[in-house]
Scaffold this motif. Structure first.
Motif, PDB file in Angstrom:
ATOM      1  N   THR A 165      37.610  -0.931  70.383  1.00 59.25           N
ATOM      2  CA  THR A 165      38.329  -1.048  69.108  1.00 59.25           C
ATOM      3  C   THR A 165      39.791  -0.632  69.243  1.00 59.25           C
ATOM      4  OG1 THR A 165      37.734   1.204  68.412  1.00 59.25           O
ATOM      5  CG2 THR A 165      36.216  -0.566  67.811  1.00 59.25           C
ATOM      6  N   THR A 214      44.674  -3.527  72.195  1.00 58.41           N
ATOM      7  CA  THR A 214      45.656  -4.317  71.454  1.00 58.41           C
ATOM      8  C   THR A 214      46.126  -5.468  72.336  1.00 58.41           C
ATOM      9  OG1 THR A 214      47.466  -2.899  72.218  1.00 58.41           O
ATOM     10  CG2 THR A 214      46.465  -2.365  70.091  1.00 58.41           C
ATOM     11  N   GLU A 215      46.648  -6.510  71.708  1.00 57.92           N
ATOM     12  CA  GLU A 215      47.096  -7.676  72.468  1.00 57.92           C
ATOM     13  C   GLU A 215      48.237  -7.308  73.407  1.00 57.92           C
ATOM     14  OE1 GLU A 215      49.015 -12.026  71.497  1.00 57.92           O
ATOM     15  OE2 GLU A 215      47.343 -11.315  70.257  1.00 57.92           O
ATOM     16  N   ALA A 233      36.507  -8.382  77.186  1.00 61.94           N
ATOM     17  CA  ALA A 233      37.203  -8.597  75.916  1.00 61.94           C
ATOM     18  C   ALA A 233      38.363  -9.574  76.099  1.00 61.94           C
ATOM     19  CB  ALA A 233      37.717  -7.265  75.367  1.00 61.94           C
ATOM     20  N   HIS A 234      39.088  -9.413  77.226  1.00 58.42           N
ATOM     21  CA  HIS A 234      40.199 -10.330  77.525  1.00 58.42           C
ATOM     22  C   HIS A 234      39.689 -11.759  77.669  1.00 58.42           C
ATOM     23  CE1 HIS A 234      43.858 -11.847  79.509  1.00 58.42           C
ATOM     24  NE2 HIS A 234      43.020 -12.478  80.311  1.00 58.42           N
ATOM     25  N   ALA A 279      37.184 -13.114  76.373  1.00 58.66           N
ATOM     26  CA  ALA A 279      36.788 -13.641  75.068  1.00 58.66           C
ATOM     27  C   ALA A 279      37.984 -13.818  74.138  1.00 58.66           C
ATOM     28  CB  ALA A 279      35.765 -12.703  74.429  1.00 58.66           C
ATOM     29  N   GLY A 280      39.161 -13.344  74.585  1.00 58.74           N
ATOM     30  CA  GLY A 280      40.354 -13.465  73.760  1.00 58.74           C
ATOM     31  C   GLY A 280      40.405 -12.482  72.627  1.00 58.74           C
ATOM     32  N   ALA A 281      39.682 -11.361  72.768  1.00 58.01           N
ATOM     33  CA  ALA A 281      39.615 -10.404  71.667  1.00 58.01           C
ATOM     34  C   ALA A 281      39.765  -8.963  72.144  1.00 58.01           C
ATOM     35  CB  ALA A 281      38.272 -10.559  70.931  1.00 58.01           C
ATOM     36  N   PRO A 282      40.981  -8.540  72.440  1.00 50.99           N
ATOM     37  CA  PRO A 282      42.200  -9.348  72.552  1.00 50.99           C
ATOM     38  C   PRO A 282      42.551  -9.575  74.022  1.00 50.99           C
ATOM     39  CG  PRO A 282      42.802  -7.065  72.332  1.00 50.99           C
ATOM     40  CD  PRO A 282      41.299  -7.089  72.407  1.00 50.99           C
ATOM     41  N   THR A 322      41.481 -23.156  69.736  1.00 55.47           N
ATOM     42  CA  THR A 322      41.014 -21.902  70.330  1.00 55.47           C
ATOM     43  C   THR A 322      41.381 -21.829  71.807  1.00 55.47           C
ATOM     44  OG1 THR A 322      39.176 -21.814  68.766  1.00 55.47           O
ATOM     45  CG2 THR A 322      39.005 -20.454  70.750  1.00 55.47           C
ATOM     46  N   ARG A 375      44.018 -19.188  73.398  1.00 53.79           N
ATOM     47  CA  ARG A 375      43.572 -18.267  74.441  1.00 53.79           C
ATOM     48  C   ARG A 375      44.416 -18.424  75.703  1.00 53.79           C
ATOM     49  NH1 ARG A 375      38.218 -19.768  75.497  1.00 53.79           N
ATOM     50  NH2 ARG A 375      37.566 -18.473  73.758  1.00 53.79           N
TER      51      ARG A 375
END
Length: 699
Positions: free
Chosen positions: A245, A248-249, A269-270, A272-275, A414, A418
């Motif tokens: 959580t 950050t990007e 997470a990277h 999946a693009g989140a973030p 998307t 990404r």
């Protein structure tokens, strides 16, 4: 007499490299021979000079741009006084300036210089050089009132010391304070004042800079990954759910090397693009096991994973002082800097104040600058079908940063988003009514409309609505139909598609313009000292005499539209009347056709290449010709000759080949080489935008 401009600060941290880069951009638009001079330099390579030399293809050596080292200057001043130091620097300046039409002087940087009264020294040097001064004031951490006061004080300081101040720049002003500062400074000084807001992307260090600063080891990652900007630092110590959580990007994750769970979690997470993250830095000299590293490589290919020997606290301390820099190794930051400069400085007014006299000759650098300026002056909308291709995305960022045109990228949104995030690109939000849109041909509501249009146009070929529905989902057809239907002004493709895939849809749905018998192409060949036009090197395999004449006439119009004075040479293996045969006769007939159809054009043919471009050869073979030895348009007799010649010149002479630029279509569609560089794509999009302006004017 050489005209010079002296860029000077009044202290550290003003980020004046943005102004130096922007000013160099303006100077090279006006004249051919621009030199750089740094009166006082630190030991080692000069990153700003190397950036300018690489970007603007300067022939100047590092030694040729340097006055004295700071240590040497301090010793000379202590031993023989300030006047002797000034005399030495003035002599050195004039040695450099003798070779150039204009010189950009880079003032001292106020960093460990060991020289007293540095502002006074800069002012005196500017006066002795006969240079106009452009002072830059730092606005970092200051409110609007403080910025205004600093600018006024700096102007008074330089003006009172006898300097010709042509303008002032307040740089790195906070975005919140910048508008107020602009308003407060308007009309309060006798020279223009421009305010540049802080641009986070410029101050963000790259992963490669962190590697260099920490002496870190690169465990995973490629060159693209190492070029990513770091927008934030996230220190990992919590359990995985809490840690995720906090990401950050564009952040660099810093965690002890034994926390395999955080490494894998961050990279997952990277992926999946989140973030999307910039990379992972492992501390304490620890590294995960081979299985974890193999998984990491599969999760996020190209994403850097680094290892540093120190602990997290020591690493944080070292990272706190790292700031992004404009260097030859950060071309993307240079484009961001130019976009910032051009968005907030009235470049036309600044150019006028520099007062350069422009020559008639069009050099390659001037040609490229003219493209950008003309495209920006009457902004158009260009569609790029290859929306997930890395070079296209990088070019899109440059085009948008520099306000060249509006863009539509084709592809799944998307995937495009990404991919842009993985590359660390700062593209505006998609589909927000701004300069960038992303359209997926497969799901777009336009697909049905385009299918109806295509089926109607190709009904004579037996194309049904069902077949058309499948065809228009192809990005090349979809983009071409956007142009036909007026939803875009032009299209550029070919970075990942063949020439046939790019231009076949144009032949089918856009067709030739009135007065053109065929579609042909030209390359703008940017040689070391001039721009030549080659045609046709990409489309027509073996044109007959009438088609060859059409290619020559079209090429003359294209050349003139882009600032190249048309002098046409129709090439052959024979010059004048020295040879005979079907191939020579074809060129001779084509030349006569051009003369009959367009008696206003200067044309020569048949003529050999050397007689066309080399005055000494022309003086022997065609002494009375007003084209021979001075040709700017070279029309080849067939595709085999033209294609091989342009590639030979491109590779052997180091020429920049811009094109192929298609001519003869009702609306502009242009092809790229599959080996196109980012700058090639930028130039071709600018050309397409300018073509669209011309066709609208004709309409």
């Amino acid at each position: 007499m050489t005209r010079s401009v002296y860029v000077s600060g009044i202290g550290r941290g003003d980020g004046r490299q943005v102004v130096e880069l922007g000013l160099m951009e303006l100077l090279t638009r006006q004249v051919d021979r621009v030199g750089v001079f740094r009166p006082l330099a630190h030991e080692g390579p000069d990153p700003v000079f190397e950036l300018l030399r690489g970007r603007y293809r300067l022939g100047q050596s590092p030694e040729g741009a340097r006055g004295l080292g700071y240590a040497e200057a301090a010793e000379l001043q202590a031993a023989r006084g300030m006047d002797e130091l000034i005399t030495r620097l003035v002599d050195r300046f004039h040695e450099v300036a003798a070779a150039y039409e204009v010189v950009l002087v880079l003032g001292t940087d106020y960093a460990d210089t060991q020289l007293p009264a540095e502002l006074t020294l800069n002012a005196r040097l500017a006066n002795e050089f006969g240079a106009a001064v452009l002072p830059v004031v730092a606005g970092t951490g200051q409110d609007g009132d403080s910025v205004v006061a600093e600018v006024r004080n700096a102007h008074h300081a330089f003006a009172s010391l006898g300097c010709e101040v042509i303008a002032m720049v307040a740089n790195r002003v906070s975005a919140a304070e910048a508008p107020g500062a602009v308003e407060a400074l308007r009309g309060h000084l006798p020279v223009p004042v421009w305010v540049l807001p802080e641009e986070p992307a410029l101050s963000a260090p790259t992963v490669a800079q962190v590697v260099s600063a920490l002496g870190a080891e690169v465990l995973l990652g490629d060159a693209t990954g190492l070029g990513r900007d770091i927008r934030d630092f996230v220190f990992g110590g919590a359990m995985l759910p809490t840690f995720l959580t906090a990401l950050t990007e564009g952040c660099l994750v810093i965690t002890p090397g034994d926390r395999a769970d955080l490494v894998v979690g961050a990279l997952a997470a990277h992926s999946a693009g989140a973030p999307p993250i910039a990379g992972v830095l492992l501390t304490l000299g620890e590294r995960p096991g081979e299985e974890t590293m193999a998984l990491a490589a599969r999760l996020a290919p190209g994403t850097p994973v680094l290892s540093a020997a120190g602990g997290s606290f020591r690493t944080a301390t070292e990272l706190s002082g790292i700031e992004g820099k404009l260097t030859a190794a950060t071309p993307r930051k240079a484009e961001i800097a130019l976009g910032l400069f051009e968005s907030h400085v009235d470049t036309a007014a600044l150019t006028e104040r520099v007062s350069l006299v422009r020559g008639d000759r069009v050099t390659p650098m001037m040609f490229e600058h003219q493209l950008i300026e003309r495209a920006r002056a009457d902004r158009r909308h260009v569609v790029l079908p290859e929306g997930t291709e890395e070079r296209v995305l990088r070019a899109a960022e440059v085009l948008l940063r520099r306000n060249v045109c509006d863009l539509t990228l084709l592809g799944d949104e998307t995937t495009v988003r990404r991919r842009a995030a993985e590359l660390g690109l700062d593209l505006p939000a998609f589909d927000d009514g701004g300069a960038l849109r992303v359209v997926d041909p497969v799901t777009s509501p336009l697909r049905e409309r385009f299918a109806e249009v295509y089926a109607r146009l190709r009904a004579h070929r037996g194309v049904s609505h069902e077949l058309a529905h499948d065809v228009v989902a192809d990005v090349s057809y979809f983009g071409t139909l956007m142009v036909r239907e007026g939803l875009a002004d032009g299209m550029v493709s070919g970075a990942a598609h063949s020439t046939a895939a790019t231009i076949r849809p144009a032949f089918e749905v856009i067709k030739t313009s009135p007065g053109a018998s065929i579609v042909s192409s030209v390359f703008f060949m940017c040689l070391a000292d001039q721009v030549l036009v080659y045609g046709d090197c990409a489309v027509n395999p073996d044109p007959d005499a009438a088609q060859l004449a059409d290619i020559a006439i079209q090429s003359a119009a294209t050349a003139a539209h882009f600032g190249v004075d048309p002098r046409i040479a129709l090439l052959s293996y024979s010059t004048g009347t020295s040879g005979t045969g079907p191939d020579v006769d074809k060129v001779r007939e084509a030349t006569e056709l051009v003369r009959r159809l367009r008696p206003d054009l200067r044309v020569e043919g048949p003529i050999q290449y050397d007689a066309a471009v080399e005055p000494s050869v022309a003086a022997t073979k065609l002494p009375d010709s007003d084209v021979a030895g001075r040709a700017t348009i070279l029309v080849f007799p067939n595709l085999n000759t033209g294609n091989n010649t342009y590639k030979a010149v491109q590779r052997s002479a180091g020429a920049v080949a811009v094109g192929p630029v298609l001519q003869g279509l009702r609306k502009p569609v242009n092809d790229l080489s599959r080996g196109a560089l980012v700058q090639d794509i930028v130039n071709t999009v600018a050309i397409t935008a300018v073509q669209a302006q011309r066709q609208e004017d004709r309409a």
